[in-house]
Scaffold this active site. Sequence first.
Site, PDB file in Angstrom:
ATOM      1  N   LYS A   3      -7.186   1.369   5.160  1.00 36.28           N
ATOM      2  CA  LYS A   3      -7.938   0.816   4.023  1.00 36.28           C
ATOM      3  C   LYS A   3      -8.414  -0.595   4.345  1.00 36.28           C
ATOM      4  O   LYS A   3      -9.550  -0.975   4.014  1.00 36.28           O
ATOM      5  CB  LYS A   3      -7.068   0.839   2.760  1.00 36.28           C
ATOM      6  CG  LYS A   3      -6.790   2.271   2.277  1.00 36.28           C
ATOM      7  CD  LYS A   3      -5.651   2.348   1.272  1.00 36.28           C
ATOM      8  CE  LYS A   3      -5.292   3.801   0.988  1.00 36.28           C
ATOM      9  NZ  LYS A   3      -4.099   3.939   0.131  1.00 36.28           N
TER      10      LYS A   3
ATOM     11  N   GLN B  36       0.440   0.445  -2.881  1.00 37.62           N
ATOM     12  CA  GLN B  36       0.650   1.657  -2.085  1.00 37.62           C
ATOM     13  C   GLN B  36       1.932   2.372  -2.526  1.00 37.62           C
ATOM     14  O   GLN B  36       3.003   1.770  -2.592  1.00 37.62           O
ATOM     15  CB  GLN B  36       0.739   1.271  -0.592  1.00 37.62           C
ATOM     16  CG  GLN B  36       0.833   2.452   0.338  1.00 37.62           C
ATOM     17  CD  GLN B  36      -0.410   3.323   0.335  1.00 37.62           C
ATOM     18  OE1 GLN B  36      -1.540   2.844   0.390  1.00 37.62           O
ATOM     19  NE2 GLN B  36      -0.232   4.632   0.256  1.00 37.62           N
TER      20      GLN B  36
ATOM     21  N   ASP C 171      -7.225   2.878  -7.864  1.00 43.80           N
ATOM     22  CA  ASP C 171      -6.622   4.187  -7.588  1.00 43.80           C
ATOM     23  C   ASP C 171      -6.764   5.127  -8.790  1.00 43.80           C
ATOM     24  O   ASP C 171      -6.532   6.328  -8.668  1.00 43.80           O
ATOM     25  CB  ASP C 171      -5.121   4.020  -7.291  1.00 43.80           C
ATOM     26  CG  ASP C 171      -4.818   3.970  -5.796  1.00 43.80           C
ATOM     27  OD1 ASP C 171      -5.629   4.489  -5.019  1.00 43.80           O
ATOM     28  OD2 ASP C 171      -3.765   3.415  -5.436  1.00 43.80           O
TER      29      ASP C 171
END
Length: 250
Positions: free
Chosen positions: A17, A61, A84
């Site tokens: 990412k 994460q 997200d």
Amino acid sequence: MVIVGDDPASRIYVNSKKKACAELGIYSEEHALPVSTTEEELLKLVEELNNKSDISGILVQLPLPEHINEENIILAIDPKKDVDAFHPVNVGKIMVGNYDFVPCTPAGVMELIAESGVDIAGKECVVVGRSNIVGKPQAMLLLHKNGTVTVCHSKTKDLKEKTKKADILVAAVGVPEMITGDMIKEGAVVIDVGMNRLADKKLVGDVHFESAEKVVSAITPVPGGVGPMTIAMLMKNTVKAAVINRTGLK
Ligand code: NDP
């Protein structure tokens, strides 16, 4: 990007990412915290990032270490910075069909289907897996595009009978190569979300590619199919978040 602990898979994802951000000229910063970080410390960091005007998107994460309640962390992220799309506000918006951000993996699947010129309307769509991250939002997105959607899971009886009916089959199970060619309808479009590392380190999907490719009209490979699309969709959400946070426009 916030990463807690030293899970090797999480490290690979965060690095990919960061690389994508650098390639696109998106400013990114990494907050790598030790596994001993407390929930309070993590919540404090999320709050700081919520208040930073030069940060448009926050990604924590997952998975987090067991002593941290993931739900509390997700709830703490400003929904306008939730690239997200895991915050219940964004989950609810997806349900209603009026959303700013779509979870990256299901969004990537939709993009792959659209780019292949496959029309979802009226098609039998079967999603195997019902996680909050992939299966459930995937089913909603297919429904919004007028697919007739069946969601299967570990308690589904006669899975093969369900998958065999699918014009579009999305596998998001986490069981290596469990969907075999005999479970797939002739000419189906198959999207393999699975990413499973075998004992010999080989990366395989949830679909048994060799037997499936003999039956399908289109299929995504693992690696190289949905994985890169997930990152691309994260970048798309981040750009969108920047626009929303700076201008209030959508
Ligand atoms: P989860 O483990 O959260 O969910 C798996 C789902 O599969 C559950 O709903 C479970 O059912 C169902 N399931 C498990 N075994 C069976 C079975 N034998 N038959 C039918 N259904 C079954 O996984 P995720 O959704 O997070 O991920 C799924 C896969 O996708 C994994 O391989 C993961 O690595 C991969 N992935 C890939 C991404 C990418 O970028 N390419 C991103 C995210 C995930 P139940 O609910 O009943 O337990």
